[in-house]
Structure formats: structure tokens, C-alpha cells
Design an enzyme around this catalytic site. Structure first.
Site, PDB file in Angstrom:
ATOM      1  N   GLN A   1      62.317  46.190  55.489  1.00  0.00           N
ATOM      2  CA  GLN A   1      62.027  44.977  56.248  1.00  0.00           C
ATOM      3  C   GLN A   1      60.538  44.864  56.576  1.00  0.00           C
ATOM      4  O   GLN A   1      59.958  43.781  56.531  1.00  0.00           O
ATOM      5  CB  GLN A   1      62.859  44.978  57.530  1.00  0.00           C
ATOM      6  CG  GLN A   1      64.357  44.946  57.271  1.00  0.00           C
ATOM      7  CD  GLN A   1      65.177  45.429  58.456  1.00  0.00           C
ATOM      8  OE1 GLN A   1      64.646  45.617  59.553  1.00  0.00           O
ATOM      9  NE2 GLN A   1      66.463  45.644  58.244  1.00  0.00           N
TER      10      GLN A   1
ATOM     11  N   HIS B   1      70.808  52.995  51.942  1.00  0.00           N
ATOM     12  CA  HIS B   1      70.392  54.384  52.173  1.00  0.00           C
ATOM     13  C   HIS B   1      70.701  55.295  50.988  1.00  0.00           C
ATOM     14  O   HIS B   1      71.790  55.870  50.895  1.00  0.00           O
ATOM     15  CB  HIS B   1      71.069  54.928  53.432  1.00  0.00           C
ATOM     16  CG  HIS B   1      70.587  54.286  54.680  1.00  0.00           C
ATOM     17  ND1 HIS B   1      69.478  54.731  55.369  1.00  0.00           N
ATOM     18  CD2 HIS B   1      71.031  53.195  55.357  1.00  0.00           C
ATOM     19  CE1 HIS B   1      69.270  53.959  56.423  1.00  0.00           C
ATOM     20  NE2 HIS B   1      70.196  53.012  56.430  1.00  0.00           N
TER      21      HIS B   1
ATOM     22  N   GLU C   1      69.547  58.162  50.680  1.00  0.00           N
ATOM     23  CA  GLU C   1      69.611  59.517  51.230  1.00  0.00           C
ATOM     24  C   GLU C   1      70.939  59.777  51.923  1.00  0.00           C
ATOM     25  O   GLU C   1      71.104  60.803  52.612  1.00  0.00           O
ATOM     26  CB  GLU C   1      68.465  59.728  52.224  1.00  0.00           C
ATOM     27  CG  GLU C   1      68.690  59.206  53.637  1.00  0.00           C
ATOM     28  CD  GLU C   1      68.592  57.704  53.801  1.00  0.00           C
ATOM     29  OE1 GLU C   1      68.588  57.250  54.946  1.00  0.00           O
ATOM     30  OE2 GLU C   1      68.515  56.977  52.786  1.00  0.00           O
TER      31      GLU C   1
ATOM     32  N   SER D   1      68.551  55.271  63.852  1.00  0.00           N
ATOM     33  CA  SER D   1      68.691  53.822  63.686  1.00  0.00           C
ATOM     34  C   SER D   1      69.744  53.227  64.622  1.00  0.00           C
ATOM     35  O   SER D   1      69.770  52.012  64.831  1.00  0.00           O
ATOM     36  CB  SER D   1      69.053  53.487  62.237  1.00  0.00           C
ATOM     37  OG  SER D   1      68.000  53.828  61.363  1.00  0.00           O
TER      38      SER D   1
ATOM     39  N   GLY E   1      65.699  48.632  65.793  1.00  0.00           N
ATOM     40  CA  GLY E   1      64.912  47.551  66.375  1.00  0.00           C
ATOM     41  C   GLY E   1      64.740  46.347  65.468  1.00  0.00           C
ATOM     42  O   GLY E   1      65.229  46.288  64.339  1.00  0.00           O
TER      43      GLY E   1
ATOM     44  N   GLY F   1      71.038  45.681  60.898  1.00  0.00           N
ATOM     45  CA  GLY F   1      71.439  44.456  61.568  1.00  0.00           C
ATOM     46  C   GLY F   1      70.483  43.310  61.320  1.00  0.00           C
ATOM     47  O   GLY F   1      70.724  42.184  61.768  1.00  0.00           O
TER      48      GLY F   1
ATOM     49  N   CYS G   1      65.442  50.662  54.353  1.00  0.00           N
ATOM     50  CA  CYS G   1      66.053  49.992  55.501  1.00  0.00           C
ATOM     51  C   CYS G   1      65.000  49.315  56.390  1.00  0.00           C
ATOM     52  O   CYS G   1      64.429  48.322  55.985  1.00  0.00           O
ATOM     53  CB  CYS G   1      66.926  50.969  56.277  1.00  0.00           C
ATOM     54  SG  CYS G   1      68.189  50.128  57.277  1.00  0.00           S
ATOM     55  N   PHE G   2      64.717  49.840  57.586  1.00  0.00           N
ATOM     56  CA  PHE G   2      63.677  49.248  58.425  1.00  0.00           C
ATOM     57  C   PHE G   2      62.356  49.214  57.668  1.00  0.00           C
ATOM     58  O   PHE G   2      61.583  48.261  57.769  1.00  0.00           O
ATOM     59  CB  PHE G   2      63.539  50.054  59.718  1.00  0.00           C
ATOM     60  CG  PHE G   2      62.757  49.367  60.799  1.00  0.00           C
ATOM     61  CD1 PHE G   2      63.192  48.185  61.369  1.00  0.00           C
ATOM     62  CD2 PHE G   2      61.579  49.916  61.285  1.00  0.00           C
ATOM     63  CE1 PHE G   2      62.484  47.547  62.381  1.00  0.00           C
ATOM     64  CE2 PHE G   2      60.852  49.303  62.295  1.00  0.00           C
ATOM     65  CZ  PHE G   2      61.313  48.115  62.846  1.00  0.00           C
TER      66      PHE G   2
ATOM     67  N   GLY H   1      64.884  52.969  60.643  1.00  0.00           N
ATOM     68  CA  GLY H   1      64.691  53.034  62.084  1.00  0.00           C
ATOM     69  C   GLY H   1      65.358  51.877  62.780  1.00  0.00           C
ATOM     70  O   GLY H   1      65.864  50.946  62.143  1.00  0.00           O
TER      71      GLY H   1
END
Length: 379
Positions: A261, A347, A349, A50, A231, A301, A257-258, A229
Site C-alpha cells: 500500500q 503474504h 511468508e 498487523s 494502520g 483491511g 501488504c502494508f 504492518g
């Protein structure tokens, strides 16, 4: 640790500069400047996909104290674009250590800078926001480096999943008795995710980010996982479409997380870039269903734009925000009420910790079991 100590400079895109000494590989690098507030876990941070294309500023002053080892990597390489520390350890010491941090950085070509006032740099990023940055141990001219910093690509609009995903599928077997099979879409997965699933009797098939719904179903999956991840989630059209296909088939879906989103976009919500993001291991998050506050690990982010205190009607039924960051009211989790899908932005994990949210993997396993008891797999 190498005795090499060449002068180095760090230049932000707004023109502010810092001087220090080369740390790791001598050279030049560019990326998005972000700060991580964790007091431990620097090896896990460095190897987290990430952080691809990001220059990480460690707010903890002493880095490298325990060296590096062969066990704590979250992927097969260091992913950060650059590394900024204040006071690197002169000697790493730990019974598990197999080498020094600076040597590892140099071996993998990671350009860093040491001797920087990371507190002042962090305050600047908090006030001005994450921005592009360059580190160089080739030039001592900030104006020269600034020109190249402003030519570097921005994180907004960056589609990076294809750059960090696995080249081919692989399987992480369940520990002990096999209970369920999960197809995990690798958008930048960390090794501890399939480990936490394996501890619950889950066999995980990790698949490339370009995989189709047919690829996921071909694993015999009882459920689907969307990984963290790097981006901008606004670029992730294929994974968002894939999430919609999974929900249409009523397969249990868990995203982190990603992945959270992406599910948000699949449900029709927008995403936006945070000023300076959440990166650290002490973020307080409220579980709105229980009132419990968890201390959690973050690295994001971008965030989902959704109302916090009501059920939202979507193409897949009602959806609610399940978790909220108590620092700034950012959405930290979603739960669908009419399809078996939920996510968290943080997270569970987390390695090296904290572990307050580890129960979410139990929740995922329970969701899979509940769906099977209701009628088995969905085609």
C-alpha cells in the site's frame, strides 16, 4: 486451562451484542472487530503485529487444540486487542506444546470471550462491515459498554507503525553462503520474512519505521524491503517518501501488504478501506502475467486503488497491477516496469501456510542479482 468462567459480553458499535464467558484475561478491551477464516495458525495470528488494535474473531469453531509453543510466534508478544472464539479446547495437545492458549492470553493481559456464535457474528460483519467493538467481563450491561465502544478510536486515520516497530536495528544473518544484503523497514514485520530471505542467502538488517534513506544505505543494502504492518496507509507519509527515495536510486524494492500500500501511495495511487477486509489463508489470487491462481494468506483491511488491466504512467515510469483477488477484484500486487520495484498485498511468508507464493522471495533475490549484474549498487 484456567477454570475461571466469568460472564462476558461483546458489543459492536451498531448496538448488536453477544453474550459468552471470559476467555483469557478478565477485563475490558476495545478495537476494530475483524474475522479470520483460517482453520489453523492461531498462534501466528495472535502474534502478528498487523493485528494491533484489532479484536479478532476466529471463524473456525475449535481454537486452542494444539496449545502454544515457543517456536511459532511471529513477534515478541501477542498484538491483538481482543480475541473471540466459539469453542475453546478443554485441553491443548501437541508434542511441541509448552502451554495452554488461554493461559498465554491471561499472562499477556489479552481480554477474550468464548461461547459466542462466531458464525452469526461473522455474517453480521460481512453484511455491515468491520466496526468498533468492546469485550467486557466487568459489566453485563450492553448499553453501558456501547457508550465506551463508540468513544474508541477508529481504524481509518490510525497511524500505528511507530507502535509496533523495532526500537533499535537488528540483523538476521543469511543461512549458508551470504549472497545479498537487504534493509527491511519494520512497519510491523513478521519473523518469517527474514527467515525466508535468510534461506536464500540474504542477510537482513531490520530497521525502525522512522529510519531515513541514509540509515538504509548505511547498511550496505543491495535492496530494500517494506514490511507488513497495521494502520491506515494514508497516514504513512514518511514511509511513502522513503519509497520514492529508494526508487530514485534504482535500488530493488519489494513490499508486502502494508508495504504494498505504501508503494502504491509512493507511485501516486490512492488507498481505501475495504468493507470487512481479507483475513484468512485460502484467498485465490490471479497472477496476471502467468494466469496462475495462487491460494494465499491475507491480512489487510485497506487496498490500493489502481486500474486492473492497463499500464499506468507514474513519476517512476509505467506500473501495472500484477495480481488480483478473484473473490472481489481487489488489487493484490503492483509491478513497476521502469524501476526495480514490485509488491504483493498478500503474504508469501505465510506461516503456517499456504506456501504457493513463496517463490516471490526467489523473484526478489533474482531481481537483486539482475541489478548487480547490470552495474552494481546504486548510490
Amino acid at each position: 486451562m484456567s477454570g475461571r468462567r466469568r460472564p462476558a459480553i461483546l458489543v459492536l458499535e451498531d448496538g448488536r451484542s453477544f453474550r459468552g464467558e471470559a476467555y483469557g484475561s478478565v477485563g475490558e478491551t476495545f478495537g476494530e472487530a475483524v474475522f479470520n477464516t483460517g482453520m489453523t495458525g492461531y498462534q501466528e495470528t495472535l502474534t502478528d503485529p498487523s493485528y494491533h488494535r484489532q479484536v479478532v474473531v476466529q471463524t473456525a469453531p475449535h481454537i486452542g487444540n494444539t496449545g502454544v509453543n515457543d517456536e511459532d510466534d511471529e513477534s515478541g508478544r501477542i498484538w491483538v486487542a481482543g480475541y473471540v472464539v466459539r469453542d475453546p479446547a478443554r485441553l491443548g495437545s501437541n508434542w511441541r506444546a509448552t502451554g495452554a492458549l488461554e493461559d498465554r492470553l491471561a499472562t499477556e493481559g489479552v481480554v477474550g470471550i468464548a461461547g459466542v456464535d462466531t458464525r452469526a457474528l461473522t455474517r453480521h460483519l460481512r453484511e455491515r462491515g468491520a466496526m468498533r467493538v468492546g469485550i467486557s467481563s466487568r459489566t453485563e450491561d450492553p448499553a453501558e459498554l456501547l457508550v465506551r465502544v463508540r468513544q474508541a478510536p477508529k481504524m481509518t486515520g490510525a497511524d500505528l507503525s511507530a507502535e509496533v516497530t523495532t526500537a533499535k536495528p537488528y540483523v538476521v544473518q543469511a543461512e549458508g553462503e551470504h549472497r545479498f544484503t537487504v534493509a527491511a523497514l519494520d512497519l510491523g514485520i513478521k519473523r518469517n520474512v527474514p527467515r525466508r530471505l535468510a534461506a536464500r542467502g540474504v542477510t537482513t538488517h531490520v530497521l525502525p519505521a522512522s529510519s531515513s534513506i541514509e540509515d538504509l544505505l548505511a547498511t550496505g543494502a543491495d535492496a530494500v524491503f517494506f514490511s507488513p504492518g497495521p494502520g491506515d496507509p494514508a497516514t504513512a507519509g514518511h514511509p511513502a517518501g522513503l519509497a520514492r527515495e529508494v526508487m530514485r536510486r534504482q535500488l530493488p524494492l519489494f513490499g508486502i501488504c502494508f508495504g504494498s500500500q505504501i508503494l502504491g501511495r509512493a507511485l501516486g495511487f490512492g488507498t481505501y478501506k475495504l468493507g470487512y477486509g481479507h483475513r484468512g489463508i485460502n484467498q485465490p489470487v490471479l497472477d496476471q502475467a502467468t494466469g496462475k491462481v495462487e491460494v494465499t494468506s491475507h491480512n489487510h483491511g485497506f487496498a490500493v486503488d489502481a486500474p486492473l488491466n492497463k499500464v499506468i504512467d507514474t513519476d517512476f515510469g509505467g506500473v501495472e497491477v500484477s495480481h488480483v483477488c478473484l473473490n472481489d477484484n481487489v488489487v493484490e500486487g503492483l509491478r513497476a516496469k521502469d524501476v526495480p520495484a514490485f509488491t504483493v498485498q498478500y503474504h508469501p511468508e505465510a506461516a503456517a501456510g499456504p506456501h504457493d507464493a513463496d517463490y516471490l522471495f526467489d523473484r526478489f533475490a533474482e531481481l537483486i542479482g539482475d541489478r548487480q549484474s547490470e552495474g552494481g549498487k546504486h548510490a
